[in-house]
Design a protein around this motif. Structure first.
Motif, PDB file in Angstrom:
ATOM      1  N   GLU A  44      12.747  63.831  11.084  1.00 44.00           N
ATOM      2  CA  GLU A  44      11.936  62.673  11.514  1.00 44.00           C
ATOM      3  C   GLU A  44      12.641  61.485  10.938  1.00 44.00           C
ATOM      4  OE1 GLU A  44       7.237  61.131  11.179  1.00 44.00           O
ATOM      5  OE2 GLU A  44       7.908  62.621  10.319  1.00 44.00           O
ATOM      6  N   VAL A  45      12.746  60.271  11.544  1.00 43.39           N
ATOM      7  CA  VAL A  45      13.578  59.239  11.440  1.00 43.39           C
ATOM      8  C   VAL A  45      12.875  58.023  11.018  1.00 43.39           C
ATOM      9  CG1 VAL A  45      15.408  57.637  11.663  1.00 43.39           C
ATOM     10  CG2 VAL A  45      15.596  59.987  12.388  1.00 43.39           C
ATOM     11  N   ASP A  46      12.950  57.385  10.086  1.00 42.76           N
ATOM     12  CA  ASP A  46      12.000  55.932   9.907  1.00 42.76           C
ATOM     13  C   ASP A  46      13.130  54.806   9.798  1.00 42.76           C
ATOM     14  OD1 ASP A  46      10.641  53.718   9.038  1.00 42.76           O
ATOM     15  OD2 ASP A  46       8.949  54.870   7.656  1.00 42.76           O
ATOM     16  N   ILE A  47      13.452  54.267  10.778  1.00 38.60           N
ATOM     17  CA  ILE A  47      14.328  53.513  10.763  1.00 38.60           C
ATOM     18  C   ILE A  47      14.256  52.090   9.824  1.00 38.60           C
ATOM     19  CG2 ILE A  47      15.779  51.584  12.384  1.00 38.60           C
ATOM     20  CD1 ILE A  47      16.640  54.212  12.958  1.00 38.60           C
ATOM     21  N   SER A  48      12.832  51.581   9.561  1.00 43.99           N
ATOM     22  CA  SER A  48      12.493  50.614   8.848  1.00 43.99           C
ATOM     23  C   SER A  48      13.006  50.854   7.338  1.00 43.99           C
ATOM     24  CB  SER A  48      11.219  50.092   9.077  1.00 43.99           C
ATOM     25  OG  SER A  48      10.290  51.022   8.846  1.00 43.99           O
ATOM     26  N   ARG A  49      12.841  52.056   7.022  1.00 43.14           N
ATOM     27  CA  ARG A  49      12.940  52.349   5.581  1.00 43.14           C
ATOM     28  C   ARG A  49      14.562  52.973   5.408  1.00 43.14           C
ATOM     29  NH1 ARG A  49       9.994  56.791   4.810  1.00 43.14           N
ATOM     30  NH2 ARG A  49      10.682  56.588   2.453  1.00 43.14           N
ATOM     31  N   ALA A  50      15.172  53.294   6.483  1.00 47.31           N
ATOM     32  CA  ALA A  50      16.488  53.810   6.399  1.00 47.31           C
ATOM     33  C   ALA A  50      16.594  54.986   5.774  1.00 47.31           C
ATOM     34  CB  ALA A  50      17.521  52.823   5.756  1.00 47.31           C
ATOM     35  N   ALA A  51      15.532  55.904   6.298  1.00 50.24           N
ATOM     36  CA  ALA A  51      15.348  57.377   5.881  1.00 50.24           C
ATOM     37  C   ALA A  51      15.068  57.988   6.801  1.00 50.24           C
ATOM     38  CB  ALA A  51      14.156  57.172   4.715  1.00 50.24           C
ATOM     39  N   ALA A  52      15.123  59.478   6.415  1.00 51.94           N
ATOM     40  CA  ALA A  52      15.000  60.447   7.299  1.00 51.94           C
ATOM     41  C   ALA A  52      14.311  61.835   6.389  1.00 51.94           C
ATOM     42  CB  ALA A  52      16.341  61.075   8.012  1.00 51.94           C
ATOM     43  N   SER A  53      13.322  62.392   6.954  1.00 50.75           N
ATOM     44  CA  SER A  53      12.801  63.693   6.225  1.00 50.75           C
ATOM     45  C   SER A  53      12.978  64.877   7.138  1.00 50.75           C
ATOM     46  CB  SER A  53      11.486  63.134   6.051  1.00 50.75           C
ATOM     47  OG  SER A  53      10.708  63.240   7.264  1.00 50.75           O
ATOM     48  N   VAL A  54      12.851  66.101   6.462  1.00 53.49           N
ATOM     49  CA  VAL A  54      13.158  67.420   7.328  1.00 53.49           C
ATOM     50  C   VAL A  54      11.724  67.703   7.861  1.00 53.49           C
ATOM     51  CG1 VAL A  54      13.534  69.630   6.986  1.00 53.49           C
ATOM     52  CG2 VAL A  54      15.002  68.040   5.843  1.00 53.49           C
ATOM     53  N   ARG A  55      11.544  67.761   9.150  1.00 57.32           N
ATOM     54  CA  ARG A  55      10.103  68.069   9.677  1.00 57.32           C
ATOM     55  C   ARG A  55      10.297  69.753   9.911  1.00 57.32           C
ATOM     56  NH1 ARG A  55       6.116  64.938  11.724  1.00 57.32           N
ATOM     57  NH2 ARG A  55       5.651  66.739  13.091  1.00 57.32           N
ATOM     58  N   VAL A  89      22.633  59.624  10.190  1.00 62.83           N
ATOM     59  CA  VAL A  89      21.466  59.684  10.827  1.00 62.83           C
ATOM     60  C   VAL A  89      21.319  58.468  11.674  1.00 62.83           C
ATOM     61  CG1 VAL A  89      18.973  59.477  10.510  1.00 62.83           C
ATOM     62  CG2 VAL A  89      20.320  60.985   9.131  1.00 62.83           C
ATOM     63  N   GLU A  90      21.655  57.340  10.949  1.00 59.52           N
ATOM     64  CA  GLU A  90      21.809  56.048  11.855  1.00 59.52           C
ATOM     65  C   GLU A  90      22.659  55.983  13.042  1.00 59.52           C
ATOM     66  OE1 GLU A  90      22.112  51.296  10.379  1.00 59.52           O
ATOM     67  OE2 GLU A  90      23.662  52.682   9.921  1.00 59.52           O
ATOM     68  N   ALA A  91      23.790  56.569  12.943  1.00 58.84           N
ATOM     69  CA  ALA A  91      24.500  56.666  14.270  1.00 58.84           C
ATOM     70  C   ALA A  91      23.852  57.261  15.287  1.00 58.84           C
ATOM     71  CB  ALA A  91      26.076  57.257  13.955  1.00 58.84           C
ATOM     72  N   VAL A  92      23.304  58.594  15.025  1.00 60.51           N
ATOM     73  CA  VAL A  92      22.616  59.300  16.167  1.00 60.51           C
ATOM     74  C   VAL A  92      21.358  58.282  16.628  1.00 60.51           C
ATOM     75  CG1 VAL A  92      21.343  61.602  16.491  1.00 60.51           C
ATOM     76  CG2 VAL A  92      23.262  61.355  14.976  1.00 60.51           C
ATOM     77  N   ALA A  93      20.399  58.006  15.600  1.00 60.96           N
ATOM     78  CA  ALA A  93      19.174  57.452  15.946  1.00 60.96           C
ATOM     79  C   ALA A  93      19.417  55.824  16.551  1.00 60.96           C
ATOM     80  CB  ALA A  93      18.349  57.060  14.789  1.00 60.96           C
ATOM     81  N   VAL A  94      20.076  55.173  16.117  1.00 65.71           N
ATOM     82  CA  VAL A  94      20.292  53.895  16.732  1.00 65.71           C
ATOM     83  C   VAL A  94      21.243  53.842  17.889  1.00 65.71           C
ATOM     84  CG1 VAL A  94      21.160  51.371  16.169  1.00 65.71           C
ATOM     85  CG2 VAL A  94      19.839  52.877  14.432  1.00 65.71           C
ATOM     86  N   ASP A  95      22.483  54.467  17.957  1.00 70.34           N
ATOM     87  CA  ASP A  95      23.469  54.504  18.891  1.00 70.34           C
ATOM     88  C   ASP A  95      22.844  55.506  19.851  1.00 70.34           C
ATOM     89  OD1 ASP A  95      24.571  52.159  17.651  1.00 70.34           O
ATOM     90  OD2 ASP A  95      25.893  53.565  16.451  1.00 70.34           O
ATOM     91  N   THR A  96      22.229  56.590  19.823  1.00 66.45           N
ATOM     92  CA  THR A  96      21.759  57.604  20.630  1.00 66.45           C
ATOM     93  C   THR A  96      22.875  58.431  21.324  1.00 66.45           C
ATOM     94  OG1 THR A  96      20.302  55.889  21.638  1.00 66.45           O
ATOM     95  CG2 THR A  96      20.321  57.925  22.511  1.00 66.45           C
ATOM     96  N   SER A 130      13.376  58.231  16.774  1.00 67.71           N
ATOM     97  CA  SER A 130      12.368  59.008  15.843  1.00 67.71           C
ATOM     98  C   SER A 130      12.503  60.285  15.371  1.00 67.71           C
ATOM     99  CB  SER A 130      10.896  58.689  16.299  1.00 67.71           C
ATOM    100  OG  SER A 130      10.701  59.162  17.403  1.00 67.71           O
ATOM    101  N   ARG A 131      13.328  61.059  16.291  1.00 65.35           N
ATOM    102  CA  ARG A 131      13.721  62.626  16.091  1.00 65.35           C
ATOM    103  C   ARG A 131      15.089  62.830  16.339  1.00 65.35           C
ATOM    104  NH1 ARG A 131       9.080  61.908  14.511  1.00 65.35           N
ATOM    105  NH2 ARG A 131       7.348  63.126  14.984  1.00 65.35           N
ATOM    106  N   ILE A 132      15.407  63.819  15.641  1.00 60.85           N
ATOM    107  CA  ILE A 132      16.876  64.215  15.748  1.00 60.85           C
ATOM    108  C   ILE A 132      16.844  65.754  15.646  1.00 60.85           C
ATOM    109  CG2 ILE A 132      19.025  64.506  14.357  1.00 60.85           C
ATOM    110  CD1 ILE A 132      18.745  61.415  13.748  1.00 60.85           C
ATOM    111  N   LEU A 133      17.601  66.535  16.567  1.00 59.22           N
ATOM    112  CA  LEU A 133      17.900  67.865  16.547  1.00 59.22           C
ATOM    113  C   LEU A 133      18.983  68.031  15.765  1.00 59.22           C
ATOM    114  CD1 LEU A 133      17.001  70.899  17.648  1.00 59.22           C
ATOM    115  CD2 LEU A 133      18.344  70.141  19.873  1.00 59.22           C
ATOM    116  N   GLY A 134      19.260  69.153  15.062  1.00 57.01           N
ATOM    117  CA  GLY A 134      20.447  69.416  14.328  1.00 57.01           C
ATOM    118  C   GLY A 134      20.574  71.002  13.990  1.00 57.01           C
TER     119      GLY A 134
END
Length: 202
Positions: A44-55, A89-96, A130-134
């Motif tokens: 789960e990605v939080d762009i505003s906080r530049a953070a990601a957590s494991v769902r 994470v940023e490359a995946v979330a921001v640049d899709t 907001s979500r990343i599969l990995g």
């Protein structure tokens, strides 16, 4: 991508997304990738906080770190302040785009394992950041897996996976039409998918 889990998960994700940049989170059917779930994770990605957590994290991923990872910070599991997993994470979330990275993991006893990390964007409620599969897979399973946890990760390589789809495979008919002529025979006769070479009986 070197690891079979990465290749299979990417292929599944690519099939789901079709012409889109990313598939919907709701389209992921765990039953279709059940053989990959132990090495898989969702962030789960939080762009505003530049953070990601494991769902969600598979059993093999949790075993690598010796604990349940759900709800933990993705950066925390790297175990060192000089690591910068956010750039992945940023490359995946921001640049899709998808990212595949080589990682080097070590335990407190300096036992080492090479890992491959695959991160792929997912749409969630219409958002693509907001979500990343990995998947996180070891190159080979160490004897200490599940006994002593990985306490530090270091990225050794990183590659961006673009939007372009994999080249379509030639269909069987086209393949048969384009068979090369045999080097030892100048006049074979074609019978369906077979080549018949003139010759006598033995």
């Amino acid at each position: 991508m070197k690891h079979p889990t990465s290749r299979m998960l990417h292929s599944y994700w690519d099939r789901l997304r079709r012409a889109r940049a990313a598939p919907e989170r709701s389209e992921i059917e765990p039953g279709e990738i059940r053989t990959l779930l132990a090495d898989s994770l969702i962030l789960e990605v939080d762009i505003s906080r530049a953070a990601a957590s494991v769902r969600l994290a598979g059993t093999h991923v949790c075993a690598l770190f010796g604990r349940e990872l759900r709800g933990r910070s993705f950066g925390e599991i790297w175990g060192t302040p000089d690591a910068d997993p956010w750039r992945l994470v940023e490359a995946v979330a921001v640049d899709t785009v998808g990212v595949v990275a080589g990682l080097h993991g070590t335990t407190e006893r300096d036992e080492a394992v090479d890992l491959e990390l695959l991160l792929l964007p997912l749409r969630h409620h219409g958002e693509t950041h907001s979500r990343i599969l990995g998947a996180l897979s070891p190159a080979c399973v160490p004897h200490w897996l599940g006994i002593r946890p990985v306490t530090r990760l270091r990225a050794t390589s990183m590659r961006i996976l673009g939007h372009e789809p994999a080249p379509a495979a030639l269909d069987a008919e086209a393949t048969l039409r384009n068979l090369p002529e045999p080097a030892n025979d100048t006049a074979p006769l074609r019978r369906g998918h077979l080549l018949v070479h003139p010759g006598g009986r033995s």
